[in-house]
Design a protein around this motif. Structure first.
Motif, PDB file in Angstrom:
ATOM      1  N   VAL A 153      -9.336  -8.701  -0.582  1.00 16.21           N
ATOM      2  CA  VAL A 153     -10.259  -9.514  -1.377  1.00 16.21           C
ATOM      3  C   VAL A 153      -9.599 -10.834  -1.760  1.00 16.21           C
ATOM      4  O   VAL A 153     -10.207 -11.905  -1.706  1.00 16.21           O
ATOM      5  CB  VAL A 153     -10.699  -8.753  -2.645  1.00 16.21           C
ATOM      6  N   THR A 195     -12.747 -13.631  -2.395  1.00 16.75           N
ATOM      7  CA  THR A 195     -13.077 -13.570  -3.817  1.00 16.75           C
ATOM      8  C   THR A 195     -14.438 -14.180  -4.087  1.00 16.75           C
ATOM      9  O   THR A 195     -15.234 -13.643  -4.864  1.00 16.75           O
ATOM     10  CB  THR A 195     -12.005 -14.308  -4.637  1.00 16.75           C
ATOM     11  N   GLY A 209      -8.167  -4.221  -2.105  1.00 15.71           N
ATOM     12  CA  GLY A 209      -8.022  -5.224  -3.162  1.00 15.71           C
ATOM     13  C   GLY A 209      -7.229  -6.438  -2.719  1.00 15.71           C
ATOM     14  O   GLY A 209      -7.581  -7.580  -3.044  1.00 15.71           O
ATOM     15  N   SER A 243       0.841  -1.209   0.000  1.00 20.95           N
ATOM     16  CA  SER A 243       0.000   0.000   0.000  1.00 20.95           C
ATOM     17  C   SER A 243       0.872   1.253   0.000  1.00 20.95           C
ATOM     18  O   SER A 243       0.569   2.233  -0.688  1.00 20.95           O
ATOM     19  CB  SER A 243      -0.924   0.002   1.224  1.00 20.95           C
ATOM     20  N   VAL A 254      -7.157   1.626  -1.611  1.00 21.01           N
ATOM     21  CA  VAL A 254      -7.599   0.753  -2.703  1.00 21.01           C
ATOM     22  C   VAL A 254      -6.750  -0.517  -2.752  1.00 21.01           C
ATOM     23  O   VAL A 254      -7.276  -1.627  -2.926  1.00 21.01           O
ATOM     24  CB  VAL A 254      -7.535   1.502  -4.046  1.00 21.01           C
ATOM     25  N   VAL A 255      -5.437  -0.356  -2.580  1.00 22.03           N
ATOM     26  CA  VAL A 255      -4.548  -1.527  -2.589  1.00 22.03           C
ATOM     27  C   VAL A 255      -4.874  -2.457  -1.419  1.00 22.03           C
ATOM     28  O   VAL A 255      -4.978  -3.676  -1.591  1.00 22.03           O
ATOM     29  CB  VAL A 255      -3.074  -1.085  -2.521  1.00 22.03           C
TER      30      VAL A 255
END
Length: 227
Positions: free
Chosen positions: A210, A217, A207, A122, A203-204
């Motif tokens: 996830v 996922t 993501g 990040s 955002v990193v």
């Protein structure tokens, strides 16, 4: 089974979170003591400025690397080293508080390796986004990385709310509040473009979680199919 009387009054922090906190705190304490003239003699007053110039992420150095196609190690290391430098004691303290709170949740849910991956990736991507978008000369502080941890926490909360049938958008309330505070401070007190790195870090972190969270996922795909 552990007897209730033998349980710790608070849940211990994961060692990796404690270790990272101590590195940040130790460096900040040394710079603060030097700035106050308590240690290091007269020259210590300039320690913070010197460290920022030597190890802070430099937008100008980044532009030079892109223009020349040269990427010397002493400049590349700034993509990580800037995370450990702060403008002031209060700047560092706020980052470390968020690190402890979010780091505990992320490390316990995903493991130490995932925590370290989210923290540093990040920060690296945050610096990259800052260098590409902003014209500001300097980026310092662990905030892009702690925003990455907030991104991880947000996804974990998003998943948890989904399992109980609650409104999953509530998971984004923390990042929304922090960005609103940044906006207010920027309007009334002036500010820099550090928010670019912070959003990129978030955002990193989101993501990566996830991918790294058990069932992460699959949960996202199930959400998409329901739509």
């Amino acid at each position: 089974m552990t007897h209730p009387h033998n349980e710790a009054p608070v849940n211990p922090l994961p060692p990796v979170v404690v270790a990272l906190f101590l590195v940040l705190a130790g460096l900040e304490l040394a710079l603060w003591l030097g700035g106050q003239g308590i240690v290091g003699g007269p020259g210590a007053v300039g320690w913070r400025t010197g460290m920022i110039e030597s190890y802070g992420f430099s937008g100008r150095a980044f532009d030079w690397m892109l223009e020349t196609g040269q990427y010397p190690p002493e400049l590349l290391v700034r993509f990580v080293s800037y995370l450990f430098l702060h403008a002031s004691f209060s700047h560092a303290l706020f980052a470390m508080v968020i690190l402890l709170a979010m780091g505990k949740i992320v490390a316990e849910a995903l493991g130490s390796l995932a925590f370290v991956t989210i923290f540093f990736l990040s920060g690296i991507v945050g610096a990259l986004a800052f260098g590409l978008i902003s014209d500001d000369p300097w980026l310092i502080g662990a905030f892009p990385s702690v925003y990455g941890l907030i991104g991880g926490f947000t996804f974990l909360l998003w998943m948890r709310l989904g399992t109980v049938g609650a409104n999953q958008y509530r998971a984004f309330s923390l990042i929304g509040m922090l960005l609103a505070v940044q906006l207010v401070f920027g309007v009334f007190f002036g500010g820099t473009n550090d928010w670019i790195a912070d959003i990129a870090g978030f955002v990193v972190g989101f993501g990566l979680t996830v991918v790294l969270a058990p069932g992460g996922t699959a949960g996202v795909m199930a959400r998409i199919r329901r739509r």
